[in-house]
Design a protein around this motif. Structure first.
Motif, PDB file in Angstrom:
ATOM      1  N   SER A 127      -6.296  -4.580   7.613  1.00 51.50           N
ATOM      2  CA  SER A 127      -5.924  -4.642   6.197  1.00 51.50           C
ATOM      3  C   SER A 127      -5.480  -3.274   5.690  1.00 51.50           C
ATOM      4  O   SER A 127      -4.526  -3.183   4.906  1.00 51.50           O
ATOM      5  CB  SER A 127      -7.108  -5.162   5.368  1.00 51.50           C
ATOM      6  OG  SER A 127      -8.193  -4.240   5.403  1.00 51.50           O
ATOM      7  N   PHE A 130      -2.050  -2.595   7.214  1.00 47.30           N
ATOM      8  CA  PHE A 130      -1.024  -3.449   6.605  1.00 47.30           C
ATOM      9  C   PHE A 130      -0.554  -2.877   5.274  1.00 47.30           C
ATOM     10  O   PHE A 130       0.653  -2.771   5.012  1.00 47.30           O
ATOM     11  CB  PHE A 130      -1.579  -4.861   6.403  1.00 47.30           C
ATOM     12  CG  PHE A 130      -0.621  -5.791   5.698  1.00 47.30           C
ATOM     13  CD1 PHE A 130       0.428  -6.362   6.380  1.00 47.30           C
ATOM     14  CD2 PHE A 130      -0.787  -6.070   4.339  1.00 47.30           C
ATOM     15  CE1 PHE A 130       1.319  -7.210   5.727  1.00 47.30           C
ATOM     16  CE2 PHE A 130       0.092  -6.912   3.683  1.00 47.30           C
ATOM     17  CZ  PHE A 130       1.153  -7.482   4.375  1.00 47.30           C
ATOM     18  N   LEU A 131      -1.492  -2.498   4.426  1.00 45.68           N
ATOM     19  CA  LEU A 131      -1.131  -1.942   3.128  1.00 45.68           C
ATOM     20  C   LEU A 131      -0.424  -0.596   3.273  1.00 45.68           C
ATOM     21  O   LEU A 131       0.482  -0.265   2.499  1.00 45.68           O
ATOM     22  CB  LEU A 131      -2.373  -1.787   2.252  1.00 45.68           C
ATOM     23  CG  LEU A 131      -3.022  -3.089   1.789  1.00 45.68           C
ATOM     24  CD1 LEU A 131      -4.322  -2.810   1.049  1.00 45.68           C
ATOM     25  CD2 LEU A 131      -2.071  -3.889   0.903  1.00 45.68           C
ATOM     26  N   ASN A 133       1.419   0.406   6.013  1.00 45.03           N
ATOM     27  CA  ASN A 133       2.722   0.246   6.650  1.00 45.03           C
ATOM     28  C   ASN A 133       3.697  -0.569   5.812  1.00 45.03           C
ATOM     29  O   ASN A 133       4.897  -0.277   5.776  1.00 45.03           O
ATOM     30  CB  ASN A 133       2.560  -0.410   8.021  1.00 45.03           C
ATOM     31  CG  ASN A 133       1.821   0.464   9.014  1.00 45.03           C
ATOM     32  OD1 ASN A 133       1.970   1.682   9.014  1.00 45.03           O
ATOM     33  ND2 ASN A 133       1.012  -0.150   9.871  1.00 45.03           N
ATOM     34  N   LYS A 134       3.190  -1.588   5.140  1.00 46.42           N
ATOM     35  CA  LYS A 134       4.065  -2.504   4.402  1.00 46.42           C
ATOM     36  C   LYS A 134       4.429  -1.984   3.018  1.00 46.42           C
ATOM     37  O   LYS A 134       5.584  -2.094   2.575  1.00 46.42           O
ATOM     38  CB  LYS A 134       3.371  -3.866   4.266  1.00 46.42           C
ATOM     39  CG  LYS A 134       4.213  -4.949   3.628  1.00 46.42           C
ATOM     40  CD  LYS A 134       5.301  -5.444   4.553  1.00 46.42           C
ATOM     41  CE  LYS A 134       6.013  -6.657   3.962  1.00 46.42           C
ATOM     42  NZ  LYS A 134       7.102  -7.120   4.847  1.00 46.42           N
ATOM     43  N   TYR A 135       3.434  -1.398   2.326  1.00 50.54           N
ATOM     44  CA  TYR A 135       3.652  -1.012   0.936  1.00 50.54           C
ATOM     45  C   TYR A 135       3.452   0.483   0.678  1.00 50.54           C
ATOM     46  O   TYR A 135       3.562   0.928  -0.468  1.00 50.54           O
ATOM     47  CB  TYR A 135       2.727  -1.812   0.024  1.00 50.54           C
ATOM     48  CG  TYR A 135       2.951  -3.303   0.128  1.00 50.54           C
ATOM     49  CD1 TYR A 135       4.077  -3.897  -0.436  1.00 50.54           C
ATOM     50  CD2 TYR A 135       2.052  -4.117   0.809  1.00 50.54           C
ATOM     51  CE1 TYR A 135       4.301  -5.261  -0.338  1.00 50.54           C
ATOM     52  CE2 TYR A 135       2.260  -5.481   0.907  1.00 50.54           C
ATOM     53  CZ  TYR A 135       3.390  -6.050   0.340  1.00 50.54           C
ATOM     54  OH  TYR A 135       3.608  -7.395   0.442  1.00 50.54           O
ATOM     55  N   VAL A 226       4.550   1.954  13.448  1.00 55.69           N
ATOM     56  CA  VAL A 226       3.813   0.942  12.682  1.00 55.69           C
ATOM     57  C   VAL A 226       2.725   0.317  13.547  1.00 55.69           C
ATOM     58  O   VAL A 226       1.570   0.168  13.127  1.00 55.69           O
ATOM     59  CB  VAL A 226       4.768  -0.143  12.150  1.00 55.69           C
ATOM     60  CG1 VAL A 226       3.983  -1.320  11.579  1.00 55.69           C
ATOM     61  CG2 VAL A 226       5.697   0.435  11.094  1.00 55.69           C
ATOM     62  N   THR A 230      -1.363   0.673  13.129  1.00 57.13           N
ATOM     63  CA  THR A 230      -2.142  -0.564  13.052  1.00 57.13           C
ATOM     64  C   THR A 230      -3.224  -0.568  14.124  1.00 57.13           C
ATOM     65  O   THR A 230      -4.390  -0.903  13.854  1.00 57.13           O
ATOM     66  CB  THR A 230      -1.229  -1.791  13.229  1.00 57.13           C
ATOM     67  OG1 THR A 230      -0.239  -1.791  12.198  1.00 57.13           O
ATOM     68  CG2 THR A 230      -2.036  -3.074  13.157  1.00 57.13           C
TER      69      THR A 230
END
Length: 341
Positions: A127, A130-131, A133-135, A226, A230
């Motif tokens: 989690s 994800f936050l 790398n994505k946002y 990424v 992760t």
């Protein structure tokens, strides 16, 4: 980045290139210095602290440091990539609570409960990644939030009281011995050996260093940054939950108040061990020595009767000093020359 710079970067992280003795000495000066400081610290406590130099006390120090050291493996990976995780202490407590809920309250097989607990750690790490790398949410912010969430989860599951008892055989992992050596210490050594190989002898290890050294250059060189970030967060989450399992085995209960402030000890071990908060530099040998240094310092201060409040001051001061040394290694004594006008 121009072609010449990219070639220099790729050569620096050439997976087929070994590390010479001269290069090792140059890049591990902090480890050598820490080892010397550790020897001096042990000599001092041997002369001043009663019963410090006994075999039983030294074994107890290793057992006490084992869980912090296990978490520090993952934290080393994270900090080398230029990130951080502040939630590890609370995740230990939540992992202990989840294990107790499924093994004691729900009556599931202990091994199934352990697997579920490890999945919790993996979810926590994923989690955060994800936050990030994505946002682009800084890991500092996300894990600060998880620090509160996981502590709250541990209290919600347990109701604020210890869950007990676990099966008697479960005590082996936290309190058992293999010969004169505690099982927890053996597990720590096995994990350090395995992850040392991963960090220093595999492409993934090189990717970790490259990602933390120069993210943009790593991307241009084809490194899956990424996936690397992760992976390091998931590894840390799983190792943290594993430490929570070992702690539950040692206490033979799930207690929501455990591991309070462990994030400080874990980060201290990694930073004192020479890993740079700026990313791109660090080693598991240094982390192991850093964890040992923090454990011996704490044990010696307890034997000398140093106030718990003063112990916090000393530990915090050591972290600040270690960060200063890391900054000097990175930027030199003049520091960063920035135009602030």
């Amino acid at each position: 980045m121009n072609t010449q710079s990219q070639l220099e970067f790729e050569n620096k992280y050439d997976l087929n290139k070994g590390i010479s003795g001269k290069e090792f000495f140059k890049t591990n000066r902090s480890i050598i210095g820490l080892f010397g400081a550790l020897v001096i610290l042990m000599m001092y406590f041997s002369l001043t602290a009663p019963n410090f130099a006994t075999f039983g006390n030294l074994v107890d120090v290793l057992r006490q440091m084992s869980m912090i050291a296990i978490i520090s493996i993952g934290m080393t990976f994270i900090i080398i990539t230029g990130e951080i995780d502040l939630s590890v202490g609370s995740l230990v407590a939540a992992s202990s609570a989840v294990l107790g809920f499924f093994a004691i309250e729900a009556g599931l097989n202990i091994w199934v409960s352990i697997l579920i607990t490890l999945c919790l750690g993996a979810f926590s790490g994923y989690s955060v990644a994800f936050l990030r790398n994505k946002y682009g949410v800084p890991s500092f912010i996300t894990t600060l939030g998880w620090l509160s969430v996981w502590r709250g989860v541990s209290y919600l599951i347990t109701g604020g009281f210890p869950l007990t008892p676990f099966p008697d055989s479960f005590a082996f992992w936290g309190s058992g011995f293999i010969g004169p050596i505690p099982v927890a210490v053996v597990l720590m050594i096995v994990l350090f050996t395995a992850f040392y190989y991963v960090l220093n002898k595999t492409p993934f290890g090189r990717y970790i260093y490259a990602t933390g050294s120069n993210l943009k250059a790593a991307q241009l060189s084809g490194i899956p940054v990424v996936k690397v970030k992760t992976a390091v967060f998931i590894i840390t989450g799983v190792l943290t939950s594993f430490a929570g399992i070992i702690l539950s085995s040692r206490l033979m209960s799930s207690t929501p108040t455990v591991a309070n402030g462990w994030e400080l000890d874990v980060i201290a071990a990694v930073i004192v061990g020479g890993t740079s908060l700026f990313g791109g530099r660090g080693s598991l040998i240094g982390t192991f020595l850093g964890a040992l240094f923090i454990a011996i310092l704490g044990n010696g201060m307890v034997l000398l009767g140093v106030s718990p409040y003063m112990q916090l001051v000393i530990k915090g001061s050591i972290i600040v000093f270690a960060v200063l040394l890391s900054a000097v290694q990175t930027h030199g004594w003049k520091g960063q020359q920035k135009d602030i006008s």
